[in-house]
Scaffold this active site. Structure first.
Site, PDB file in Angstrom:
ATOM      1  N   ASN A  23     -63.904  25.247  -0.971  1.00 33.19           N
ATOM      2  CA  ASN A  23     -63.991  25.084   0.477  1.00 33.19           C
ATOM      3  C   ASN A  23     -63.048  24.005   0.994  1.00 33.19           C
ATOM      4  OD1 ASN A  23     -65.879  27.118   0.676  1.00 33.19           O
ATOM      5  ND2 ASN A  23     -67.632  25.742   0.585  1.00 33.19           N
ATOM      6  N   ARG A  94     -64.033  34.437   5.236  1.00 34.01           N
ATOM      7  CA  ARG A  94     -64.377  33.699   6.446  1.00 34.01           C
ATOM      8  C   ARG A  94     -63.384  32.568   6.752  1.00 34.01           C
ATOM      9  NH1 ARG A  94     -67.289  33.758  11.165  1.00 34.01           N
ATOM     10  NH2 ARG A  94     -67.627  31.629  11.855  1.00 34.01           N
ATOM     11  N   CYS A 118     -68.845  36.631   3.014  1.00 36.42           N
ATOM     12  CA  CYS A 118     -70.132  37.069   2.482  1.00 36.42           C
ATOM     13  C   CYS A 118     -71.079  37.461   3.613  1.00 36.42           C
ATOM     14  CB  CYS A 118     -70.779  35.966   1.645  1.00 36.42           C
ATOM     15  SG  CYS A 118     -69.963  35.694   0.063  1.00 36.42           S
ATOM     16  N   ARG A 123     -72.127  34.056  11.651  1.00 35.06           N
ATOM     17  CA  ARG A 123     -71.397  32.790  11.708  1.00 35.06           C
ATOM     18  C   ARG A 123     -70.351  32.925  12.807  1.00 35.06           C
ATOM     19  NH1 ARG A 123     -69.912  31.748   5.472  1.00 35.06           N
ATOM     20  NH2 ARG A 123     -69.678  34.004   5.474  1.00 35.06           N
ATOM     21  N   PRO A 124     -70.808  32.856  14.070  1.00 39.10           N
ATOM     22  CA  PRO A 124     -69.932  33.183  15.196  1.00 39.10           C
ATOM     23  C   PRO A 124     -68.796  32.198  15.372  1.00 39.10           C
ATOM     24  CG  PRO A 124     -71.995  32.234  15.976  1.00 39.10           C
ATOM     25  CD  PRO A 124     -72.153  32.457  14.499  1.00 39.10           C
ATOM     26  N   ILE A 330     -79.992  27.202   7.508  1.00 40.20           N
ATOM     27  CA  ILE A 330     -78.586  27.329   7.896  1.00 40.20           C
ATOM     28  C   ILE A 330     -78.229  28.777   8.219  1.00 40.20           C
ATOM     29  CG2 ILE A 330     -76.205  26.835   7.243  1.00 40.20           C
ATOM     30  CD1 ILE A 330     -77.993  24.358   7.564  1.00 40.20           C
TER      31      ILE A 330
END
Length: 422
Positions: A23, A94, A118, A123-124, A330
């Site tokens: 990440n 993403r 995923c 997850r806007p 989350i």
């Protein structure tokens, strides 16, 4: 399609090297778009997501070279020839949305497809859009693409994130380095990956204060220059491999690990009765021969318990003494691994965002299917403790986030192999 076979019952012993953070690297790579000088990343993880980001950057005209077997990534964006990130690439990952800010800052415009990744819940992009709009961007959603431009250039301002989004913090941080004036990000994400990005940008000439805190201040500069930066250790891979000897039994030293990267997670392991010792080379984890105790877990934004370790923790708690409750705060769709663990004999009940896990004496090997990246590795971990053979199917998810996992676990005594299918 490849699958992973695990034959359980083997205690683990030895050392596992922990890779650079996926990440972090996926945020660091788009930073090359901010400068026309070279950016070199060392300690890079060798993952399919890194290849996807390389392909995306190359499609924009950046030069990307993989050196030293993929451990070093050399990049240069001196001759960008595009501002459009196409769906065919972006849909795979993403983190592709992290080219939006740098392209906008460097070129004054960008066209970026809505991202994929995923299937773990919504997850806007609206948090990203609101943040960049606050700095002078004009953004329109059209035909599945974000069309962004600036009329009078980017200007510093106050960005108050309604949620401490890592991606939105990263996009805003990169844009703000080249915006005129001072930008303040309120409710910023505090993850180590944010700190790592800020350190790299600072090496490139950015002026940033407060990274790792909820308020970050950035003073814009006219341009950024080249730099060399080492990617921070992957705290999610670290936590994953810390769980391996807890589940299988034995003792493993995770090379490159630091407690500061996984403090909330390590506290839960200690509560469960796991021994964790800091060494000169990393972290040593030992089950101490006893079955771990049940613990309750609530996922939260950093520095709380990471959502990316929830599935792995659930695998461990399947054979713990007592009943554990895991609450996922989350993502709303992140218990898809639970039915697969039940196939292996686990006792799990899911109600909305809460899972109740009652420890059982043993798990049984079974054919199971991975639904996302972290679910994939949770099933492999469960297989380490299961009687018989566990076959984890659809492991293409796995290769997005764990490099050479079968080799790393095999080197410390696990009976594990990859089965390649045509």
């Amino acid at each position: 399609m490849d699958s992973i076979l695990v034959r359980g019952g083997k205690p683990l012993s030895g050392q596992i090297p922990i890779a650079g953070a996926k990440n972090a690297c996926l945020a660091l790579m788009p930073a090359t778009l901010l400068s026309d000088e070279p950016l070199t990343l060392t300690n890079a993880p060798r993952l399919s997501d890194i290849k996807t980001m390389s392909t995306l950057l190359q499609s924009l005209g950046a030069e990307v070279s993989s050196l030293q077997g993929g451990k070093v990534i050399a990049m240069s964006s001196h001759s960008l020839n595009g501002d459009r990130a196409d769906y065919d690439i972006v849909r795979k990952m993403r983190a592709s949305n992290l080219v939006l800010g740098p392209l906008l800052a460097r070129l004054g415009e960008a066209v970026v497809s809505l991202p994929g990744g995923c299937a773990i819940g919504a997850r806007p992009m609206d948090i990203h859009i609101d943040a960049l709009t606050a700095l002078g961007a004009e953004i329109e959603l059209k035909d599945g693409y974000l069309h962004a431009k600036t009329s009078g250039g980017l200007k510093g301002g106050r960005v108050a994130l309604r949620f401490a989004s890592v991606g939105a913090t990263e996009n805003t941080l990169m844009v703000a380095t080249l915006a005129k004036g001072t930008t303040v990000i309120e409710n910023a994400a505090r993850e180590p990956e944010i700190v790592d990005l800020a350190e790299c940008l600072t090496k490139m000439g950015a002026r940033i204060e407060g990274a790792g805190e909820s308020r970050i201040e950035i003073e814009g500069v006219d341009s950024l220059h080249g730099a060399t930066h080492s990617v921070v250790t992957d705290r999610i891979e670290l936590g994953t491999f810390m769980l391996a000897p807890v589940i299988a039994g034995g003792e493993v030293e995770c090379l490159g690990g630091r407690l500061g990267l996984v403090s909330a997670f390590a506290e839960k392991l200690a509560e469960a009765g796991v021994e964790i010792t800091e060494t000169a080379a990393g972290l040593k984890v030992r089950r101490n021969g006893e079955i771990p105790r049940a613990v309750d877990v609530v996922t939260e934004v950093y520095p709380g318990f990471p959502t990316d370790l929830q599935a792995q923790m659930m695998a461990m708690l399947c054979t713990a003494r007592g009943t554990s409750v895991l609450e996922e705060r989350i993502f709303e769709n992140r218990f898809m691994h639970a039915p697969e663990l039940v196939r292996m004999g686990a006792d799990i009940e899911v109600h909305g965002g809460t899972a109740t896990v009652r420890g059982v004496d043993r798990l049984r090997g079974a054919p199971v299917m991975a639904t996302d990246l972290r679910a994939s590795v949770s099933l492999i971990l469960a297989g380490l403790a299961a009687e018989g053979e566990t076959r984890v199917n659809r492991v293409y998810h796995l290769d997005r986030g764990y490099e050479f996992i079968e080799q790393k676990l095999g080197a410390v005594g696990a009976d594990i192999e990859r089965v390649r299918e045509e």
